[in-house]
Write an enzyme that holds these catalytic residues in place. Structure first.
Site, PDB file in Angstrom:
ATOM      1  N   ASN A 124      -0.698  21.950   9.321  1.00  0.00           N
ATOM      2  CA  ASN A 124      -1.701  22.859   8.783  1.00  0.00           C
ATOM      3  C   ASN A 124      -2.967  22.779   9.634  1.00  0.00           C
ATOM      4  O   ASN A 124      -2.928  23.065  10.826  1.00  0.00           O
ATOM      5  CB  ASN A 124      -1.971  22.510   7.309  1.00  0.00           C
ATOM      6  CG  ASN A 124      -2.752  23.573   6.565  1.00  0.00           C
ATOM      7  OD1 ASN A 124      -2.423  24.752   6.659  1.00  0.00           O
ATOM      8  ND2 ASN A 124      -3.775  23.165   5.829  1.00  0.00           N
ATOM      9  N   ASP A 163     -11.419  24.191   2.107  1.00  0.00           N
ATOM     10  CA  ASP A 163     -10.383  24.552   3.078  1.00  0.00           C
ATOM     11  C   ASP A 163     -10.878  24.093   4.452  1.00  0.00           C
ATOM     12  O   ASP A 163     -11.275  22.950   4.615  1.00  0.00           O
ATOM     13  CB  ASP A 163     -10.106  26.054   3.012  1.00  0.00           C
ATOM     14  CG  ASP A 163      -8.739  26.434   3.569  1.00  0.00           C
ATOM     15  OD1 ASP A 163      -8.276  25.797   4.526  1.00  0.00           O
ATOM     16  OD2 ASP A 163      -8.136  27.389   3.057  1.00  0.00           O
TER      17      ASP A 163
END
Length: 291
Positions: free
Chosen positions: A98, A194
């Protein structure tokens, strides 16, 4: 402060913006479409490559980009050709790599995310060095995000989005070793963290993906400001532009999991100016053999 759209491109899962001062381009990925793109400062698309597997994050490399694909690290050259480097044993619990960033010395760090519904935290963070070797540097996460480094390079920031806390670790510039974890900022009251970046003052700018905001946090761990953005699900910020004073922000239209929006501009990238902040040029990953 001014917020405008950057490029006409609408991504499903926009992430990992990186300013390339060598070309005057902003690179980013659309993870759901296995795509890496670049646009110049005016927003004109200059590169668009689609690969056989998802690209979770990218960084600058000597002759192109370094990338964390679904299950491996690789180099992408200036023509879009891929040279795999190493397949770390990320485990069957991980969906894919990610978020990721290049440290101040040119090593590339990227973390994984695990399958939904698993109770045990199985995601990990890996460090790729110039020799093409990967080492696991952290465990015990579910969805690794917010990877970035203090201006001096001696602190690593990292979050588990599902945990909601931005962590901070002492980081050894010579070896890339992590010290003991500190809880730096609890985001649970303002939105899930995030992607993140830092400015020259050491302030942390983090995408608060669930509340449609960008947070600015001081180097001492205090919330300085919260900026509402005009589209849902901001995913990752990066400073860029000629004077490094534009904050580019990727957003999400459809993550393929829980985040999905029917907003007409969902997935478009934002360019925010007038923040009275400047970013730091990203370091370049250079393989030891310089090939």
């Amino acid at each position: 402060m001014d917020i405008r759209f950057f490029t006409e491109v609408a991504n499903d899962l926009g992430e990992s913006p990186v300013w390339d001062a060598r070309r005057g381009w902003l690179w980013w990925v659309d993870i759901r479409h296995n795509r890496v793109m670049a646009a110049d400062a005016s927003g004109r698309v200059q590169r668009e490559w689609t690969f056989a597997s998802a690209v979770g994050s990218i960084g600058l490399a000597q002759h192109g980009l370094v990338a964390a694909f679904t299950d491996h690290f690789a180099l992408i050259d200036a023509q879009g050709a891929v040279r795999p480097l190493v397949f770390p044993p990320i485990g069957s619990g991980a969906i894919r790599f990610n978020d990721g960033k290049v440290d101040r010395q040119g090593r590339f760090l990227s973390g994984t995310m695990q399958h939904g519904g698993q109770e045990q935290p199985l995601a990990t963070v890996w460090r790729l060095d110039g020799s093409g070797n990967a080492a696991q540097v952290e465990t015990g996460l579910k969805l690794s995000n917010s990877i970035c480094f203090s201006p001096c390079g001696r602190w690593l920031y990292l979050s588990d989005t599902l945990e909601g806390v931005i962590r901070r670790y002492p980081y050894d510039p010579e070896t890339g070793a992590l010290g003991a974890r500190e809880d730096f900022f609890d985001c649970t009251a303002i939105g899930a963290p995030d992607g993140a970046t830092v400015d020259t003052e050491g302030r942390l700018w983090v995408a608060l993906v669930t509340t449609q905001r960008i947070g600015c946090i001081s180097a001492q761990g205090r919330l300085l400001r919260s900026i509402d953005v005009p589209v849902p699900y901001p995913s990752c910020p990066a400073f860029g532009g000629q004077d490094m004073a534009t904050l580019y922000v990727t957003t999400i239209a459809d993550s393929g999991h829980k985040l999905k929006s029917d907003h007409p501009d969902a997935g478009r990238m934002l360019a925010i100016t007038g923040l009275d902040a400047r970013g730091i040029a990203e370091a370049i990953h250079v393989p030891d053999n310089h090939t």
